[in-house]
Enzyme design. Sequence first.
Site, short mmCIF file in Angstrom:
data_model
loop_
_atom_site.label_atom_id
_atom_site.label_comp_id
_atom_site.label_asym_id
_atom_site.label_seq_id
_atom_site.Cartn_x
_atom_site.Cartn_y
_atom_site.Cartn_z
N ARG A 58 -25.51 9.25 19.39
CA ARG A 58 -24.68 10.18 20.18
C ARG A 58 -23.22 10.04 19.76
O ARG A 58 -22.46 10.99 19.75
CB ARG A 58 -24.82 9.93 21.69
CG ARG A 58 -23.74 10.65 22.51
CD ARG A 58 -24.13 10.93 23.95
NE ARG A 58 -24.64 9.77 24.64
CZ ARG A 58 -23.89 8.77 25.14
NH1 ARG A 58 -22.58 8.79 25.00
NH2 ARG A 58 -24.45 7.75 25.74
N TYR A 111 -13.53 35.34 20.95
CA TYR A 111 -15.01 35.37 21.05
C TYR A 111 -15.43 35.37 22.52
O TYR A 111 -14.86 34.63 23.33
CB TYR A 111 -15.56 34.15 20.31
CG TYR A 111 -17.06 34.06 20.32
CD1 TYR A 111 -17.83 34.89 19.51
CD2 TYR A 111 -17.71 33.16 21.14
CE1 TYR A 111 -19.21 34.81 19.52
CE2 TYR A 111 -19.10 33.06 21.15
CZ TYR A 111 -19.84 33.90 20.34
OH TYR A 111 -21.20 33.81 20.35
N LYS A 208 -22.47 30.02 11.69
CA LYS A 208 -22.19 31.26 10.97
C LYS A 208 -22.08 30.99 9.46
O LYS A 208 -23.04 30.56 8.87
CB LYS A 208 -20.94 31.91 11.56
CG LYS A 208 -20.97 32.01 13.10
CD LYS A 208 -22.05 32.92 13.64
CE LYS A 208 -22.26 32.80 15.14
NZ LYS A 208 -21.05 32.94 15.96
C1 LIG Z 1 -20.61 32.44 17.15
C2 LIG Z 1 -19.19 32.18 17.43
C3 LIG Z 1 -18.79 31.15 18.32
C4 LIG Z 1 -19.79 30.33 19.09
O1 LIG Z 1 -20.56 29.53 18.26
P1 LIG Z 1 -22.07 29.04 18.62
O2 LIG Z 1 -22.44 28.22 17.44
O3 LIG Z 1 -22.88 30.28 18.82
O4 LIG Z 1 -21.96 28.25 19.89
C5 LIG Z 1 -17.44 30.94 18.50
N1 LIG Z 1 -16.52 31.69 17.87
C6 LIG Z 1 -16.86 32.69 17.02
C7 LIG Z 1 -15.79 33.48 16.36
C8 LIG Z 1 -18.19 32.97 16.77
O5 LIG Z 1 -18.53 33.95 15.93
#
Ligand SMILES: *Cc1c(COP(=O)(O)O)cnc(C)c1O
Length: 393
Positions: A58, A111, A208
């Site tokens: 952790r 976001y 992403k």
């Molecule tokens: C997807 C996204 C997030 C959140 O990320 P997760 O991995 O889905 O928790 C935050 N900021 C932006 C710009 C995103 O595209």
Amino acid sequence: MHPKEGPSTRCVHYGRAVDPRTHAMNIPIYENAAFAYEDLGTWKEVALGRKAGDIYSRNSNPTVRAFNEKMAALEGAEAATDFSTGMAAINSTLFALLNPGQRAVTIKDAYGASYLHFKEILPRFGVLCEICETDDEESILAAIGRGCDLLYLESPTNPLLRVVDLEKLFAAAHRVGAVTVTDNTFATPINQHPLALESDLVIHSATKFIGGHNDLTAGVVCGKADLVKRIYRYRELTGPSLDPHRASLLLRSLKTLAIRVERQNTNALAVARFLQSQPNVLRVNYPGLETHTRHAVARKQMPGGYGGVLSFEVEGGLEAVAAILPRLRYAYLAANLGQVDTVVGPPSTTSHVECTEEERRAAGIPEGLIRYSAGIEDTEDLIDDLKSALSAH
Ligand SMILES: *Cc1c(COP(=O)(O)O)cnc(C)c1O
């Protein structure tokens, strides 16, 4: 940051993680909850951080540490710390750094889940949040001027691809003693270096572009060592850490980040230019287009390219969107972006799924809007695909 190497060389060689024990060229997946010691003395030295090593996953793990070190190297940061999702990284950053009575400033186009932190969660803990119109620089500067402990920005934004002048706003925030934070998910470390633009911290949803293969969720925070240490401390106590298997997948993904993003930049720009010429496309949002209202700012602060995501509005509203999207052969209809595959969707099922139609309209998001995240497919195939999907409409 002005590295002497090009982006692909950096992605392959920065933060190289040869296993110190076995000399394995890639660090193995250390699937361990705990690490065992032969004597209490050494165990205690490691536990107190006086000796290098790991105690419990952790808190830290060798495979995950290799991911953190590579991310820090790619962002030109002193330190980085990992998370299980992008939202865990964002939540932990805000809760580690803000106290009741302090003031946070952000933009409406942050976001969705981040925006709701400023709107719903932080005010419950006594943090005063000012959420400004993204395109109104004067109002952001005025909010900073009223007192600011943390300025949280994102550029380009989701799904309208708005651009804010990071360096100008962060410099103003630094003058009043604020900590400055950028969500760099859309731009990636290939296209934009917020740490060179007065940002103290950079956050990524590594789900992403950094992961890029739709096979994991992850997050990371990079930046000044003292700030990252406070965020790590919060993460250590609350537990949203990354697991070694995903860290290993991310290390593999990072080696191709530059070639993927360069192709995605090229595809997105070509698709944006193509869409501009289509009679049933009312509007195209992409910072790389000369017609974008902040193109000059984007050109200055995104030296690597304008990113893989664009959005466009089609004639005929949601009905037209529902007819067009399933006709695309080379796109998934899904709530993701930054992947090797092209992914499309309307804000009503992706970024703004929780809003009513009126709220979306108030946010300037038309029902005919489509978010398009270009993959690494061949440019001509993506354009031909769009051409036939739009012309059948
Ligand atoms: C997807 C996204 C997030 C959140 O990320 P997760 O991995 O889905 O928790 C935050 N900021 C932006 C710009 C995103 O595209």
